[in-house]
Design an enzyme around this catalytic site. Structure first.
Site: not given
Ligand code: AMP
Length: 292
Positions: A36-37
């Site tokens: 996702g990231h």
């Molecule tokens: P985090 O490390 O959880 O703060 O996430 C960093 C970025 O990755 C944020 O903009 C999240 O919305 C995005 N993100 C997390 N999980 C996913 C996913 N499954 N699909 C797309 N983007 C994601």
């Protein structure tokens, strides 16, 4: 890929790039990177000249110290993933670099109800901390484009409102939710699901899809009730919220004519793990959140 730990070194390098007219894309994360990231990095790579990914586990957005302590920090594999995704710059600051003593990093932003709704009820203070760190990172990097996931829909909405209020010349790009083959939205929390939880977790996305099918014949209230009951009647699942909301105000809608941007969003405990997910039901903006 260049790795910077200090604000001054990063800014010096970025200054040189900006002087050459290069467009900077930014992807803020807390690490423990999954596909996702990486999809955000790849999109930013395609659309800008240089991509800065930040990894910073921000203490001010955790309301539970144990959660902060438990947050995974697999930095070696994160670096490998970023390198193979073609990320140009990794910013890996310490807490002292982000919150230096004496620097006022608080954000002057009118949240309205945006941080009270949905997640705000269950995670008090979370969005204030998130806005503070995003604001600080943006002040440091000053990117042209900021890439954030639809997965954290409320976070995205708050950052959009914050940028609008600041009048910041930054384009915010919504990136679609990346899912496992069984539909489960990718998240670092998925690693904590037991084998039994894993059989239940796909129900979340299935139910969001069901809400999408139901919208032709049922009211938002009827959909909310039917879907929440279906999830709550499954042993091992517990709904915190299941709401159909206006995608800008995050307020519940009473009819599908109420807004032109509508999202169905949930937080559900799957065993001991709290998962969030959402589906856009109606939007012109949905086009920018379509998987490529
Ligand atoms: P985090 O490390 O959880 O703060 O996430 C960093 C970025 O990755 C944020 O903009 C999240 O919305 C995005 N993100 C997390 N999980 C996913 C996913 N499954 N699909 C797309 N983007 C994601």
């Amino acid at each position: 890929m260049y790795l910077f730990k200090r604000v001054a070194d990063l800014q010096k390098y970025l200054g040189a790039l900006k002087k050459k007219g290069k467009e900077i894309g930014m992807v803020p994360t807390m690490g423990a990177l999954h596909s996702g990231h990486i999809s955000l990095i790849e999109k930013a790579r395609r659309e800008t000249d240089a991509v800065v990914c930040s990894i910073f586990v921000n203490p001010t957005q955790f309301n539970d110290p144990a959660d902060l302590e438990k947050y995974p920090r697999p930095i070696e594999s994160d670096i490998e993933r970023l390198e193979s995704a073609g990320c140009n710059i990794l910013f890996l600051p310490s807490a002292e670099e982000i919150y230096p003593p004496g620097l006022d990093t608080s954000v002057h932003f009118e949240f309205g109800d945006l941080d009270q709704a949905l997640e705000g009820v269950f995670r008090p203070g979370h969005f204030k901390g998130m806005a503070e760190v995003v604001n600080r990172l943006l002040n440091i990097v000053q990117p042209d484009k900021l890439y954030m996931g639809q997965k954290d829909f409320q976070q995205f909405t708050i950052v959009r409102a914050m940028l609008e209020q600041k009048g910041a010349p930054i384009e915010l790009v919504m990136c679609p939710v990346i899912r496992e083959d069984n539909g489960v939205a990718m998240s670092s929390r998925n690693a904590r699901l037991t084998p039994h939880d894993r059989t239940l977790a796909p129900l979340l996305y299935q139910t969001l899809r069901q809400a999408d099918f139901m919208k032709e014949r049922f009211t938002p209230e009827e959909i909310k009730k039917a879907c929440s009951e279906k999830l709550n009647n499954t042993p091992g699942l517990k709904v915190e919220y299941f709401d159909l909301v206006d995608g800008r105000t995050l307020l519940p809608i009473e009819s599908f004519a109420d807004a032109d941007f509508i999202v169905v969003t949930l937080a559900v405990w799957v065993g001991e793990v709290r998962l969030i997910d959402n589906v856009i039901l109606k939007s012109v903006e949905a086009q920018s959140a379509t998987a490529e």
